[in-house]
Design an enzyme around this catalytic site. Sequence first.
Site, mmCIF file in Angstrom:
data_model
loop_
_atom_site.group_PDB
_atom_site.id
_atom_site.type_symbol
_atom_site.label_atom_id
_atom_site.label_comp_id
_atom_site.label_asym_id
_atom_site.label_seq_id
_atom_site.Cartn_x
_atom_site.Cartn_y
_atom_site.Cartn_z
ATOM 1 N N ASP A 218 40.205 33.902 36.642
ATOM 2 C CA ASP A 218 39.518 34.299 35.289
ATOM 3 C C ASP A 218 39.362 32.786 34.285
ATOM 4 O O ASP A 218 40.122 32.221 34.703
ATOM 5 C CB ASP A 218 39.785 35.435 34.764
ATOM 6 C CG ASP A 218 41.340 35.156 34.387
ATOM 7 O OD1 ASP A 218 41.886 34.734 33.347
ATOM 8 O OD2 ASP A 218 42.099 35.746 35.276
ATOM 9 N N ASP A 220 40.651 33.341 31.254
ATOM 10 C CA ASP A 220 41.546 33.760 30.203
ATOM 11 C C ASP A 220 40.460 34.454 29.162
ATOM 12 O O ASP A 220 39.811 35.360 29.578
ATOM 13 C CB ASP A 220 42.391 32.668 29.805
ATOM 14 C CG ASP A 220 43.604 33.332 28.932
ATOM 15 O OD1 ASP A 220 44.279 34.312 29.215
ATOM 16 O OD2 ASP A 220 43.931 32.621 27.863
#
Length: 298
Positions: A218, A220
């Site tokens: 991802d 974040d």
Amino acid sequence: MRETRGAAFHSADLGIIGGSGIYAFDGLEDVEEIELRTPYGDPSGPLVLGTTGGRRAAFVPRHGRGHFIPPSGIPSRANIYALKSLGVREVISVSAVGSLRGDFAPGDMVVPDQIVDRTRGMRPGSFFGDGMVAHVSLADPYCVRLRPQLEAAADVVHPTVHDAGTYCCIEGPQFSTRAESELYRSWGMDVIGMTALPEAKLAREAELCYVALALVTDYDCWHPGHDSVDAHSVAEVMAANVSAAQRVLAEFAAATEPASCSCHRALDGAIMTDRQIIARASGAPVPTLLRDRVAPVT
């Protein structure tokens, strides 16, 4: 230390610590499962020994099977101690990380070269203390000999592998705030996770080579074009990358052999406590498996 089936019959030279989503290591041959008890408690779970790429490996799931151990509760001392007790000399840590830069995309792999500690001191981070002081060097927290070998193995398997990066280790278990994420980016951090420490510190004290294979899941919460990280999205991306990570480990094992390294001499000159004090100390506060390296003067 007690082992349920007799430790003398079990050994490995390569240790693998599986992170989020990696609770088993498929593809191992001649598999056996053992339970170990260490002076630092039980490891995260039974250790699975098997052969991959011609090397004997020992696997332990960092969060336990089924993921029931939070980052701050991982028994890192027991995990590292158990691996060393089996004869392991090299450890590969596999973990999920968030990206703090645009060119480290979800699905990429990273072989970090540095760590910044943003934990809060809640995790036991040393085998020493209580009557004995040791200061090992952590200038290069990941083994400089093994890192290029792991990166080369990953390149064979995966299309996008970054050969360096600074891992920002936070306490968790919550993900970062947007302000924290932007702060870490301004510091030049590359990826973010919750488990690199104290593993790297303990591996150095135990005189083990330690490297990491970080799987980006991802961005974040800083990236305006992507949703903020959540546990479900991390699990989805990790599930898609588990097979690739296991192929990297098999490729690494097949392409490498155990070798001597400066990591195996990390305690040379690191013990500050006078050997006479160690000799007089009740209970000899020396980690059992390191006792031959710090033998007191008699």
